[in-house]
Design a protein around this motif. Structure first.
Motif, PDB file in Angstrom:
ATOM      1  N   GLY A 174       8.407   2.428  -3.553  1.00 48.48           N
ATOM      2  CA  GLY A 174       7.201   2.863  -4.020  1.00 48.48           C
ATOM      3  C   GLY A 174       6.720   2.740  -5.453  1.00 48.48           C
ATOM      4  O   GLY A 174       5.666   2.964  -6.204  1.00 48.48           O
ATOM      5  N   LEU A 175       8.011   2.415  -6.316  1.00 54.11           N
ATOM      6  CA  LEU A 175       7.786   2.328  -7.927  1.00 54.11           C
ATOM      7  C   LEU A 175       6.940   1.125  -8.058  1.00 54.11           C
ATOM      8  O   LEU A 175       6.407   0.995  -9.291  1.00 54.11           O
ATOM      9  N   ILE A 176       7.052   0.159  -7.355  1.00 57.22           N
ATOM     10  CA  ILE A 176       6.166  -1.094  -7.374  1.00 57.22           C
ATOM     11  C   ILE A 176       5.044  -0.994  -6.699  1.00 57.22           C
ATOM     12  O   ILE A 176       5.294  -0.809  -5.380  1.00 57.22           O
ATOM     13  N   ALA A 177       3.869  -1.072  -7.138  1.00 55.85           N
ATOM     14  CA  ALA A 177       2.675  -0.835  -6.387  1.00 55.85           C
ATOM     15  C   ALA A 177       2.433  -1.874  -5.484  1.00 55.85           C
ATOM     16  O   ALA A 177       2.085  -1.789  -4.302  1.00 55.85           O
ATOM     17  N   SER A 178       2.936  -3.110  -5.734  1.00 55.06           N
ATOM     18  CA  SER A 178       2.626  -4.207  -4.908  1.00 55.06           C
ATOM     19  C   SER A 178       3.581  -4.152  -3.355  1.00 55.06           C
ATOM     20  O   SER A 178       3.212  -4.910  -2.327  1.00 55.06           O
ATOM     21  N   LEU A 179       4.795  -3.244  -3.368  1.00 54.36           N
ATOM     22  CA  LEU A 179       5.848  -3.265  -2.317  1.00 54.36           C
ATOM     23  C   LEU A 179       5.436  -1.999  -1.600  1.00 54.36           C
ATOM     24  O   LEU A 179       6.131  -1.301  -0.744  1.00 54.36           O
ATOM     25  N   GLY A 228       1.452  10.281  -5.616  1.00 54.51           N
ATOM     26  CA  GLY A 228       0.807  10.258  -4.324  1.00 54.51           C
ATOM     27  C   GLY A 228       1.511   9.594  -3.028  1.00 54.51           C
ATOM     28  O   GLY A 228       1.854  10.144  -2.019  1.00 54.51           O
ATOM     29  N   SER A 229       1.827   8.372  -3.643  1.00 57.39           N
ATOM     30  CA  SER A 229       2.871   7.451  -2.339  1.00 57.39           C
ATOM     31  C   SER A 229       4.040   8.097  -2.359  1.00 57.39           C
ATOM     32  O   SER A 229       4.737   8.084  -0.902  1.00 57.39           O
ATOM     33  N   LEU A 230       4.793   8.493  -3.378  1.00 56.39           N
ATOM     34  CA  LEU A 230       6.083   8.830  -3.350  1.00 56.39           C
ATOM     35  C   LEU A 230       6.234  10.262  -2.485  1.00 56.39           C
ATOM     36  O   LEU A 230       6.860  10.721  -1.740  1.00 56.39           O
ATOM     37  N   LEU A 231       4.857  11.168  -2.533  1.00 60.67           N
ATOM     38  CA  LEU A 231       4.968  12.511  -2.182  1.00 60.67           C
ATOM     39  C   LEU A 231       4.607  12.183  -0.335  1.00 60.67           C
ATOM     40  O   LEU A 231       5.201  12.767   0.042  1.00 60.67           O
ATOM     41  N   MET A 232       3.757  11.184  -0.262  1.00 58.23           N
ATOM     42  CA  MET A 232       3.628  10.818   1.169  1.00 58.23           C
ATOM     43  C   MET A 232       4.587  10.495   2.054  1.00 58.23           C
ATOM     44  O   MET A 232       5.035  10.621   3.100  1.00 58.23           O
ATOM     45  N   VAL A 233       5.457   9.567   1.243  1.00 52.37           N
ATOM     46  CA  VAL A 233       6.875   8.973   1.809  1.00 52.37           C
ATOM     47  C   VAL A 233       7.663  10.289   1.853  1.00 52.37           C
ATOM     48  O   VAL A 233       8.430  10.226   2.981  1.00 52.37           O
ATOM     49  N   VAL A 246      -2.970   6.480 -15.738  1.00 50.04           N
ATOM     50  CA  VAL A 246      -2.980   7.599 -14.901  1.00 50.04           C
ATOM     51  C   VAL A 246      -3.138   7.448 -13.265  1.00 50.04           C
ATOM     52  O   VAL A 246      -2.374   8.297 -12.604  1.00 50.04           O
ATOM     53  N   LEU A 247      -3.821   6.487 -12.972  1.00 48.88           N
ATOM     54  CA  LEU A 247      -4.303   6.356 -11.644  1.00 48.88           C
ATOM     55  C   LEU A 247      -3.097   5.684 -10.954  1.00 48.88           C
ATOM     56  O   LEU A 247      -2.581   6.037  -9.903  1.00 48.88           O
ATOM     57  N   ALA A 248      -2.330   4.910 -11.796  1.00 52.74           N
ATOM     58  CA  ALA A 248      -1.087   4.088 -11.362  1.00 52.74           C
ATOM     59  C   ALA A 248      -0.036   5.289 -11.037  1.00 52.74           C
ATOM     60  O   ALA A 248       0.774   5.418  -9.936  1.00 52.74           O
ATOM     61  N   VAL A 249      -0.005   6.287 -12.162  1.00 48.57           N
ATOM     62  CA  VAL A 249       0.986   7.371 -11.877  1.00 48.57           C
ATOM     63  C   VAL A 249       0.737   8.163 -10.571  1.00 48.57           C
ATOM     64  O   VAL A 249       1.530   8.782  -9.958  1.00 48.57           O
TER      65      VAL A 249
END
Length: 743
Positions: free
Chosen positions: A333-338, A32-37, A24-27
């Motif tokens: 953004g699909l990859i958390a490390s990038l 959130g990251s996709l929304l911010m981007v 859930v957190l990852a999602v």
């Protein structure tokens, strides 16, 4: 810690819950990251589109300014031609050719087909011009299109004399609606006016390119009258410039346009869709998010133009790189490390783009500043920037030349101290008005010479932290004011001479009228003596003188009676010019009906159809207007005697009086004998008859009397006709005053 077999499922559940929470957190982090981007990318895209739109609008405004500057060049050429006509009353063809040749039209004024002169001619002026040109050996000056009009505006001079320009000579531009409106507007306002899009005379049948014309009015004596009626009276002609729209726009804009399409529409007075002046190939009305658009509307020489700008499809393609970077950021953004790398990369990309935009805006500001500096440096007018205390912050070389000092000595000095009368005329411009306040001041140069200058103040915004608050423009008008003063003195001298000549002419006319009246009275006594003794000789000595003698006496008496009738007619015509006018509102229809009734009573055997329009009213002397109708209707009655279907019409002429405010047009038409149009000018001269006494009786005084009556009322009269097709007399009289009862 001991492990309980019962705790294994609980641990597994907690692990699963932790994993689930991680998912859930990852999602949540991913969303959130996709929304911010996405939010950042949308905001950055909007900023970029706004900046590109602003840059596109600024470039479009600069293109519009280039068009106006090119028209200003044409205006300067026209004003030079007007100055030539002011300097000489009528330039020769050689003088006009030398002036136009000096302009170097082909290189300096691309798109301009030539520079011409169009005289403002009434019919009498046209005849005089044709006679003068024929006497000069130039042959008959033909007018196209043919026809009789009140005002003519033919092309008299057009340089350079190309084959196309020669074919335009003699064309009456005042007879064509679009040209007529522009010429009339220039005449009535005293300003240069631009026509609506027209087809140029120089274009061939297969040439569908549009054209425009600029007209500059030329007034008699080089002086522009103060009101419209006086301008029409003093109108001498126009200097005009025809140019092709496509060539004009290409020459003005081709070096500056970069991926922009232009469409120019003449919207006239602002109503309706307007007329297309020019449209680039590729311009489309289709809506697209990739196309940038900008429109400006401004007034040009009496016309209103709307210029629509559109970017080419290739221009906005660079903007699609933003959405592509956004897609890459979303994918990363699909990859958390990038995720952080993609965000930093997007921020860096946006920062770079913002810096490029800021650099472009800084360069635009620098160029604007450079243009202002060049304008001050090369301006012929003196320009000074003042602070709020009225001290000079910066001045251009022209101001230093006017003051007779070096440019470096002006900064820091009080601007008002340069003038002899440093009163309350300096200071800031009136911001409630138009931002400028021109005044005439007197200054003392460094060499002690007093000069008159025209001073204009206008507020200007300074840079942040600077004390610049006002711009002052100084023009040395000493020589111009002296020339104007000399012209006014010359005008007063001319007016005094005209007044003296008018008095002399009036006295001569009165003496001639008194002489004619006295001679007419003195001639009657000998005529009556001749007629009386001839009658007594015939009665008393009829048998002695024989049949031939009686015939001779009859001829003598008839000649004496005709002479007596001519003297009566002369006396009546003399009274018309001597007696004062009795002004009243007259029902012309009722007077005409009374005159026709008298004609029918005097000749009951005649069958004549008479048509009188209703509501015919004019202002004038009732007795003179009755005399006018008696002569005109009596003439029509007399010259229709040979027709079984005789008809006489009396009515209002809507075509007359349009160019004469306060006047109304009328006509009297018949289908009688008519006359040869070549002798129309003789109709209104005393004793000038086109028919002999054996055909139609008369003295040749009636139409001369009619002309004097019309002219005493301030109107004009003219005749139209053909042999065997009847005649029409058109005349103008003052209009009836509103609300007045006709007498």
């Amino acid at each position: 810690m001991p492990r309980s077999p019962r705790g294994a499922p609980a641990t597994t559940d907690r692990s699963r819950q932790s994993l689930r929470r991680g998912y859930v957190l990852a999602v949540v982090v991913l969303i959130g990251s996709l929304l911010m981007v996405w939010l950042y990318a949308r905001e950055a895209g909007e900023r970029e589109r706004s900046a590109r739109q602003a840059e596109f609008a600024a470039g479009s405004s600069e293109i519009a300014m280039l068009l106006r500057q090119r028209l200003l060049h044409y205006e300067l050429a026209l004003r030079g031609g007007v100055s030539l006509y002011w300097s000489v009353s009528r330039p020769t063809e050689r003088q006009w050719r030398d002036y136009v040749g000096g302009l170097d039209i082909e290189r300096q004024f691309r798109g301009l087909l030539g520079l011409g002169y169009v005289p403002y001619l009434r019919r009498s002026d046209l005849e005089a011009l044709q006679l003068a040109m024929r006497d000069e050996g130039k042959g008959l000056f033909q007018i196209r299109p043919h026809g009789v009009r009140e005002i003519y505006g033919p092309i008299l001079l057009l340089e350079p004399q190309t084959l196309a320009n020669r074919s335009a000579l003699g064309y009456d531009m005042f007879s064509e609606a679009a040209r007529h409106r522009a010429m009339a507007a220039a005449r009535d306002t005293g300003e240069i006016r631009l026509s609506a899009p027209v087809r140029l005379i120089q274009q061939g049948d297969g040439d569908d390119r549009g054209g425009l014309l600029m007209y500059a009015p030329v007034y008699a004596n080089g002086i522009q009258p103060g009101n419209m009626l006086a301008r029409r009276t003093a109108m001498s002609g126009w200097v005009y410039a025809p140019f092709q729209t496509q060539a004009f726009i290409d020459s003005a804009l081709q070096p500056f346009r970069a991926g922009q399409f232009v469409r120019i529409t003449d919207i006239g007075d602002g109503a309706g869709a307007g007329t297309l002046v020019h449209e680039d190939r590729g311009f489309t009305d289709a809506t697209s998010a990739d196309l940038l658009r900008h429109s400006e509307t401004f007034d040009l020489y009496g016309r209103r133009w709307r210029i629509d700008f559109q970017s080419s499809p290739a221009l906005p393609e660079t903007a699609t790189r933003g959405p592509s970077g956004l897609q890459a950021t979303i994918g990363a953004g699909l990859i958390a490390s990038l995720l952080l790398f993609a965000v930093v990369l997007a921020l860096a990309h946006t920062q770079s783009r913002a810096e490029r935009l800021a650099e472009a805006m800084s360069e635009s500001y620098r160029r604007s500043e450079q243009r202002f500096r060049n304008a001050m440096l090369y301006s012929g007018s003196g320009i000074a920037l003042l602070d709020r205390g009225g001290r000079i912050v910066e001045a251009n070389p022209a101001l230093a030349r006017i003051l007779g000092v070096s440019p470096g000595a002006l900064p820091g000095t009080p601007f008002a101290a340069q003038f002899v009368d440093p009163g309350g005329e300096d200071g800031f411009a009136d911001e409630e008005g138009d931002g400028t306040r021109p005044v005439t001041r007197q200054l003392r140069r460094s060499d002690g010479d007093l000069r008159l200058v025209q001073l204009v103040h206008s507020p200007v915004p300074g840079d942040v932290g600077s004390d610049v608050a006002e711009l002052a423009q100084v023009d040395d008008v000493t020589d111009r004011l002296r020339a104007e003063r000399e012209v006014r003195m010359l005008n007063r001298t001319l007016e005094a001479r005209v007044e003296q000549r008018t008095r002399e002419l009036t006295m001569a006319n009165h003496e001639l009228e008194s002489f004619a009246y006295s001679v007419s009275h003195d001639l009657r006594a000998p005529l009556r003596t001749v007629e009386g003794f001839s009658r007594l000789l015939g009665e008393r000595f009829a048998a002695a003188i024989g049949e031939d003698g009686r015939d001779y006496l009859t001829r003598v008496r008839n000649a004496a009676n005709r002479m007596d009738a001519l003297i009566d007619a002369l006396l009546k015509m003399s009274r018309i010019t001597r007696e004062p006018l009795q002004h009243a509102d007259v029902d012309l229809g009722r007077l005409a009906a009374d005159v026709v009734a008298e004609l029918r009573q005097g000749d009951p055997a005649r069958k004549v159809e008479v048509a009188i329009d209703p509501d015919l009213h004019a202002a004038g002397d009732p007795a003179l207007l009755r005399n006018l109708l008696q002569n005109l209707l009596g003439n029509a009655w007399k010259f229709t005697a040979g027709r079984d279907d005789a008809r006489i019409d009396f009515g209002r002429d809507p075509g007359e009086g349009d160019d004469a405010p306060g006047m109304a047009g009328f006509f009297v038409r018949d289908n009688g004998a008519g006359f040869d149009p070549a002798y129309a000018s003789k109709l209104f001269r005393p004793f000038q008859r086109l028919h002999g006494n054996d055909e139609y009786e008369g003295h040749g005084i009636g139409l001369a009397t009619v002309k004097r009556i019309v002219e005493r009322h301030g109107g004009t009269i003219r005749a139209e006709g053909a042999v065997g097709e009847g005649a029409t007399f058109r005349f103008m009289l003052p209009r009836q005053e509103e609300g007045a009862n006709p007498g």
